[in-house]
Design a protein around this motif. Structure first.
Motif, short mmCIF file in Angstrom:
data_model
loop_
_atom_site.label_atom_id
_atom_site.label_comp_id
_atom_site.label_asym_id
_atom_site.label_seq_id
_atom_site.Cartn_x
_atom_site.Cartn_y
_atom_site.Cartn_z
N THR A 192 11.44 64.30 -71.55
CA THR A 192 10.87 65.19 -70.52
C THR A 192 9.53 64.83 -70.28
OG1 THR A 192 12.09 67.23 -71.39
CG2 THR A 192 10.34 67.66 -70.02
N SER A 193 9.30 64.71 -68.73
CA SER A 193 7.76 64.35 -68.31
C SER A 193 7.59 65.47 -67.21
CB SER A 193 7.78 63.07 -67.58
OG SER A 193 7.65 61.93 -68.32
N GLY A 194 6.18 65.63 -67.26
CA GLY A 194 5.66 66.86 -66.46
C GLY A 194 4.35 66.37 -65.53
N SER A 195 4.19 66.95 -64.70
CA SER A 195 3.09 66.44 -63.66
C SER A 195 2.01 67.45 -63.89
CB SER A 195 3.40 66.63 -62.26
OG SER A 195 3.76 67.98 -61.80
N ALA A 196 2.19 68.51 -64.79
CA ALA A 196 0.83 69.36 -65.01
C ALA A 196 0.37 69.29 -66.29
CB ALA A 196 1.72 70.96 -64.74
N GLU A 197 1.24 68.54 -67.27
CA GLU A 197 0.77 68.38 -68.64
C GLU A 197 -0.60 67.44 -68.68
OE1 GLU A 197 1.71 70.56 -70.57
OE2 GLU A 197 2.82 71.19 -68.99
N ARG A 198 -0.50 66.29 -69.22
CA ARG A 198 -1.58 65.35 -69.45
C ARG A 198 -1.91 64.55 -67.88
NH1 ARG A 198 -0.32 63.01 -75.25
NH2 ARG A 198 -0.86 61.08 -74.37
N GLY A 199 -2.92 65.15 -67.32
CA GLY A 199 -3.06 64.71 -66.09
C GLY A 199 -3.08 63.44 -65.73
N ASP A 200 -3.37 62.48 -66.89
CA ASP A 200 -3.55 61.14 -66.64
C ASP A 200 -2.16 60.33 -66.84
OD1 ASP A 200 -4.27 60.31 -70.13
OD2 ASP A 200 -3.13 61.94 -69.41
N HIS A 201 -1.03 61.24 -67.12
CA HIS A 201 0.20 60.64 -67.58
C HIS A 201 0.99 59.84 -66.45
CE1 HIS A 201 3.40 59.70 -70.26
NE2 HIS A 201 4.23 60.52 -69.66
N ILE A 202 0.79 60.34 -65.43
CA ILE A 202 1.85 59.94 -64.23
C ILE A 202 1.21 60.01 -62.96
CG2 ILE A 202 4.16 60.68 -63.07
CD1 ILE A 202 5.06 61.86 -65.50
N TRP A 203 1.39 58.88 -62.35
CA TRP A 203 0.93 58.48 -60.93
C TRP A 203 1.88 58.82 -60.26
CZ3 TRP A 203 -3.98 58.58 -62.36
CH2 TRP A 203 -4.39 57.92 -63.76
N VAL A 204 1.64 59.56 -59.02
CA VAL A 204 2.53 59.89 -58.03
C VAL A 204 2.45 58.69 -56.93
CG1 VAL A 204 3.62 61.53 -56.28
CG2 VAL A 204 2.61 62.09 -58.40
N LEU A 205 3.82 58.23 -56.70
CA LEU A 205 4.08 57.46 -55.50
C LEU A 205 3.21 57.61 -54.16
CD1 LEU A 205 7.73 55.74 -55.78
CD2 LEU A 205 5.54 54.72 -56.17
N GLY A 206 2.43 56.99 -53.68
CA GLY A 206 1.70 57.36 -52.50
C GLY A 206 0.50 58.16 -52.60
N GLY A 207 0.34 58.63 -53.78
CA GLY A 207 -0.85 59.62 -54.13
C GLY A 207 -0.85 60.78 -54.02
N GLY A 208 0.40 61.30 -53.53
CA GLY A 208 0.66 62.76 -52.92
C GLY A 208 0.84 63.49 -54.35
N ALA A 209 1.01 64.70 -54.27
CA ALA A 209 1.43 65.63 -55.26
C ALA A 209 2.93 65.40 -55.72
CB ALA A 209 0.90 66.99 -55.09
N SER A 210 3.32 65.54 -57.10
CA SER A 210 4.68 65.41 -57.44
C SER A 210 5.26 66.65 -57.01
CB SER A 210 4.81 65.42 -58.82
OG SER A 210 6.20 65.51 -59.33
N GLU A 211 6.72 66.29 -56.36
CA GLU A 211 7.46 67.53 -55.92
C GLU A 211 7.93 68.43 -57.28
OE1 GLU A 211 10.95 67.76 -52.85
OE2 GLU A 211 9.83 66.22 -52.37
N PHE A 212 7.85 67.52 -58.47
CA PHE A 212 8.60 68.23 -59.59
C PHE A 212 7.68 68.70 -60.73
CE2 PHE A 212 12.35 65.61 -58.50
CZ PHE A 212 13.11 66.79 -57.80
N ARG A 213 7.70 69.87 -61.13
CA ARG A 213 6.82 70.25 -62.12
C ARG A 213 6.95 69.62 -63.60
NH1 ARG A 213 3.65 74.95 -62.66
NH2 ARG A 213 2.73 74.96 -64.86
N GLN A 214 8.36 69.29 -63.85
CA GLN A 214 8.79 68.84 -65.11
C GLN A 214 10.16 68.47 -64.73
OE1 GLN A 214 8.37 71.28 -68.61
NE2 GLN A 214 10.73 71.42 -68.74
N VAL A 215 10.43 67.19 -65.49
CA VAL A 215 11.99 66.40 -65.35
C VAL A 215 12.35 66.02 -66.52
CG1 VAL A 215 13.02 64.22 -64.39
CG2 VAL A 215 11.32 65.65 -62.83
N SER A 216 13.43 66.39 -66.91
CA SER A 216 14.17 66.14 -68.23
C SER A 216 15.48 65.16 -67.90
CB SER A 216 14.69 67.43 -68.89
OG SER A 216 13.58 68.30 -69.41
#
Lengths: 268, 168
Positions: A192-216
């Protein structure tokens, strides 16, 4: 006669340790009662073997340890060419995943510093699996900070699967879904990955905000599950559908408003 | 006279096939674009690419339009188109799409069985679900908890920590 609750719930025992900034839990069936010292020693040996795998990889790949190979590379004291074979292998694997996910998964931070943390935890779980197999353990569940790999069953000799709950990202004290792993069900990994957990964890393509809060993502192997979960958070619904059609995976994605997108395997 | 009729009929049907092929190819572009916008149509990896000859009915209607440009608009109006056979992890897949009013109204799998003759799943895609529609779990009957990576500190108050504590 045993109380019914004990018949419903498999008896388990667990060992935990800290590494990679999180907590790793190894859970195995408790075996026959009363527990003997030899049984407990078996779990202790297994957990120690898993810990050795994690500690060695953390020492090499952590960007939080100033002396690690990853940190030396980030500071420019090393170039990739002079890194260890193990580092180069992981970098090559991450680069391969970048190709396969069309850039949604990447082994580099936006500033260009190689960052293999998106791959190394999954790899550590995979290596720990080999260590546990070599110890002859058949039934176990390894949870590293929310990424899960299981083998066998929580009830030795049965076809019962391990039941994994998935945390509700909007209410961390409750579960949003369940997913059976191992047993007779086959695929044994859930990442499971999240966009809200460790902010340094995932870089979103294009620099925008991720559409998903969490993906399993559930898959047969943990690296695939882990990489694709990260890629889908970064790549959004397009990456989700690409992953679902190109890999043998099941996906549960939680939008920021709590809405769900799921493949058939997560449907009740 | 008969021979002449046969020759012109052959030429005509060749023309129809050609126009049909062109319209098929044209629709393939629209179809894959529509698929990716919708996001959930789940057509496996561009299986409708470079459409081969459409089915008799659609080729006929496209053919009657006569030119490639007009065939495009005919395709927009509607018809049935068959894609190439594409190799996927589920085995060879061929789909047929039905277009009406410029949008895909139906996708039918033409090759639905594996080597053993069993039907196979040809696409896997994520659909919006209500929370009540996913596999449910109570923390009392799970053995492990999945979630985005928790820090060592966050672990202390996590459901996984509670489970571990029960098993230590």
């Amino acid at each position: 006669m045993q109380p019914t609750s004990e018949l419903d719930q498999p008896a388990l025992k667990a060992k935990v340790f800290r590494c990679m900034g999180t907590v790793i839990s190894l859970t195995v069936p408790a075996g026959r009662e009363p527990r003997t010292a030899a049984d407990d020693a078996g779990l202790g040996d297994a957990a120690a073997a898993v810990e050795r795998v994690f500690v060695a990889l953390d020492a090499r790949f952590s960007l939080y340890r100033t002396g690690s190979e990853a940190s030396r590379l980030a500071r420019g004291e090393l170039t990739l060419r002079w890194t260890s074979r193990e580092f180069q292998d992981r970098y090559a694997e991450a680069a391969r995943w970048r190709l396969l996910t069309e850039g949604a998964f990447t082994p580099e931070r936006p500033d260009g510093v190689p960052d293999l943390s998106g791959l190394v935890k999954g790899f550590a779980i995979q290596q720990a699996c080999i260590a546990l197999q070599s110890l002859g353990l058949r039934d176990w569940c390894l949870n590293a900070g929310g990424d899960v790999l299981v083998s066998g069953s929580p009830i030795p000799g049965s076809r019962a699967s391990w039941q994994a709950g998935i945390v509700d990202p909007l209410d961390r004290g409750s579960l949003i879904a369940a997913y059976p792993l191992g047993g007779s069900t086959g695929p044994g990994a859930l990442a499971t990955s999240g966009s809200a957990e460790r902010g340094d964890h995932i870089w979103v393509l294009g620099g925008g905000a991720s559409e998903f809060r969490q993906v399993s993502v559930a898959a047969a192997d943990i690296v695939t599950a882990d990489v694709l979960a990260t890629a889908i958070v970064a790549g959004g619904p397009a990456m989700l559908n690409r992953a679902a059609s190109a890999w043998a995976v099941e996906v549960l994605a939680v939008r920021h408003d709590g809405g769900l997108l799921a493949t058939a395997g997560f449907r009740a | 006279m008969r021979i002449r009729a046969a020759v012109s009929a052959t030429l005509a049907s060749a023309g129809i096939l050609l126009a049909g092929w062109q319209s098929g190819a044209h629709v393939a572009g629209t179809a894959s674009a529509a698929g990716s916008t919708a996001g959930t149509t789940g057509i496996a990896g561009g299986s409708v690419s470079s459409g081969s000859a459409g089915s008799a009915g659609s080729a006929g209607s496209a053919g009657s339009a006569g030119s490639a440009g007009a065939a495009g608009s005919a395709a927009k109006a509607g018809g049935t188109f068959v894609g190439d056979v594409v190799q996927t992890r589920f085995g060879p897949v061929q789909v047929q799409i039905t277009v009406s009013g410029g949008t895909i109204s139906d996708v039918t799998a033409l090759q639905l069985t594996d080597d053993g003759g069993r039907s196979v799943q040809i696409s896997n895609y994520a659909a919006p679900l209500l929370r009540a529609e996913v596999l449910q779990a109570q923390s009392a009957n799970v053995q492990t908890i999945g979630g985005a990576t928790v820090t060592s500190d966050a672990y202390l108050t996590s459901l996984q920590a509670a489970l571990d504590a029960a098993h230590l």
